[in-house]
Motif scaffolding. Structure first.
Motif, mmCIF file in Angstrom:
data_model
loop_
_atom_site.group_PDB
_atom_site.id
_atom_site.type_symbol
_atom_site.label_atom_id
_atom_site.label_comp_id
_atom_site.label_asym_id
_atom_site.label_seq_id
_atom_site.Cartn_x
_atom_site.Cartn_y
_atom_site.Cartn_z
ATOM 1 N N THR A 1 35.089 -22.352 -53.735
ATOM 2 C CA THR A 1 34.042 -21.363 -53.960
ATOM 3 C C THR A 1 32.680 -21.999 -53.690
ATOM 4 O O THR A 1 32.361 -23.037 -54.251
ATOM 5 C CB THR A 1 34.092 -20.841 -55.405
ATOM 6 O OG1 THR A 1 35.385 -20.294 -55.650
ATOM 7 C CG2 THR A 1 33.036 -19.776 -55.646
ATOM 8 N N LEU B 1 30.083 -16.510 -62.139
ATOM 9 C CA LEU B 1 30.998 -15.717 -61.318
ATOM 10 C C LEU B 1 32.357 -15.775 -62.002
ATOM 11 O O LEU B 1 32.922 -16.855 -62.171
ATOM 12 C CB LEU B 1 31.082 -16.277 -59.898
ATOM 13 C CG LEU B 1 32.071 -15.586 -58.955
ATOM 14 C CD1 LEU B 1 31.632 -14.152 -58.674
ATOM 15 C CD2 LEU B 1 32.199 -16.370 -57.662
ATOM 16 N N SER C 1 36.385 -14.019 -62.432
ATOM 17 C CA SER C 1 37.419 -13.179 -61.837
ATOM 18 C C SER C 1 38.505 -12.942 -62.876
ATOM 19 O O SER C 1 38.717 -13.747 -63.783
ATOM 20 C CB SER C 1 38.002 -13.835 -60.588
ATOM 21 O OG SER C 1 38.761 -14.977 -60.935
ATOM 22 N N MET D 1 36.187 -9.082 -59.656
ATOM 23 C CA MET D 1 35.088 -10.047 -59.611
ATOM 24 C C MET D 1 33.854 -9.478 -60.318
ATOM 25 O O MET D 1 33.504 -8.309 -60.137
ATOM 26 C CB MET D 1 34.731 -10.372 -58.164
ATOM 27 C CG MET D 1 35.911 -10.809 -57.302
ATOM 28 S SD MET D 1 36.664 -12.346 -57.811
ATOM 29 C CE MET D 1 35.478 -13.502 -57.170
ATOM 30 N N LEU E 1 29.693 -10.708 -61.531
ATOM 31 C CA LEU E 1 28.602 -11.669 -61.418
ATOM 32 C C LEU E 1 27.570 -11.392 -62.495
ATOM 33 O O LEU E 1 27.102 -10.266 -62.643
ATOM 34 C CB LEU E 1 27.942 -11.550 -60.037
ATOM 35 C CG LEU E 1 26.742 -12.448 -59.775
ATOM 36 C CD1 LEU E 1 27.176 -13.913 -59.712
ATOM 37 C CD2 LEU E 1 26.044 -12.046 -58.487
ATOM 38 N N TYR F 1 23.777 -12.989 -63.650
ATOM 39 C CA TYR F 1 22.750 -13.813 -63.014
ATOM 40 C C TYR F 1 21.464 -13.791 -63.814
ATOM 41 O O TYR F 1 21.192 -12.873 -64.579
ATOM 42 C CB TYR F 1 22.501 -13.347 -61.580
ATOM 43 C CG TYR F 1 22.156 -11.876 -61.487
ATOM 44 C CD1 TYR F 1 20.839 -11.444 -61.599
ATOM 45 C CD2 TYR F 1 23.154 -10.927 -61.315
ATOM 46 C CE1 TYR F 1 20.524 -10.101 -61.542
ATOM 47 C CE2 TYR F 1 22.847 -9.578 -61.254
ATOM 48 C CZ TYR F 1 21.537 -9.174 -61.367
ATOM 49 O OH TYR F 1 21.226 -7.847 -61.322
ATOM 50 N N ILE G 1 28.112 -15.451 -51.484
ATOM 51 C CA ILE G 1 29.281 -15.950 -52.199
ATOM 52 C C ILE G 1 30.431 -16.014 -51.192
ATOM 53 O O ILE G 1 30.756 -15.005 -50.561
ATOM 54 C CB ILE G 1 29.667 -15.035 -53.370
ATOM 55 C CG1 ILE G 1 28.508 -14.922 -54.355
ATOM 56 C CG2 ILE G 1 30.949 -15.526 -54.052
ATOM 57 C CD1 ILE G 1 28.709 -13.887 -55.445
#
Length: 162
Positions: A82, A100, A102, A140, A142, A144, A156
């Motif tokens: 990644t 990140l 998953s 997924m 994210l 931030y 990404i």
């Protein structure tokens, strides 16, 4: 895929964002850094270390928040590389942190967290290293945190390790 390295101190113009946009549109990556560090910076472009892209996303972020990203279809359960470019310019100045994550309904979750102390002045990409993803659908997400409300497109990329 187009990958590029741009100088944080350009001598031939100031169009590094145009190159960043090109790499984003082709599912490549752009790393910004000091000219004298270009040889080292190539190690953080996934095309040189893992050639099979499995997932590419270019979310637009600003300030603080979270978002769901498109799901990743894992072709096998195991280790993937990644890599994330956290800004469309260098040096890293407005990035604080991101996470990140998953989730696979059948196998559980994996997580990649990073913050501004993970970066060197000479590059804008972080190599998250070997992260476990699973066969099938990986949801997924994210989270931030940037110190500015100026929108940033981040890159990404997840590559098969083998």
């Amino acid at each position: 895929m187009v990958n590029a390295i741009t100088s944080i101190y350009p001598s031939g113009g100031t169009r590094s964002k145009a190159l960043y946009n090109l790499t984003s549109k082709t599912n490549g990556m752009n790393n910004c850094g000091k000219d004298e560090d270009f040889e080292e910076i190539t190690k953080y472009l996934p095309d040189f270390s893992a050639t099979y892209p499995s997932y590419c996303a270019n979310p637009l972020v600003s300030g603080q928040g979270s978002m769901n990203l498109p799901s990743m279809m894992g072709t096998y359960s195991g280790v993937y590389i990644t890599t994330i470019a956290v800004q469309d310019h260098g040096p890293v100045d407005s990035f604080n942190s991101l996470d990140l994550s998953s989730f696979s309904k059948d196998n559980g979750s994996s997580d990649l967290a990073m913050n501004s102390t993970d970066f060197f002045e000479s590059r804008s990409i972080i190599d998250g290293g070997a992260i476990e993803y699973y066969l099938g659908v990986n949801t997924m997400k994210l989270q931030y945190n940037y110190s500015t409300s100026i929108p940033q497109i981040i890159q990404i990329r997840i590559h098969c390790a083998g």
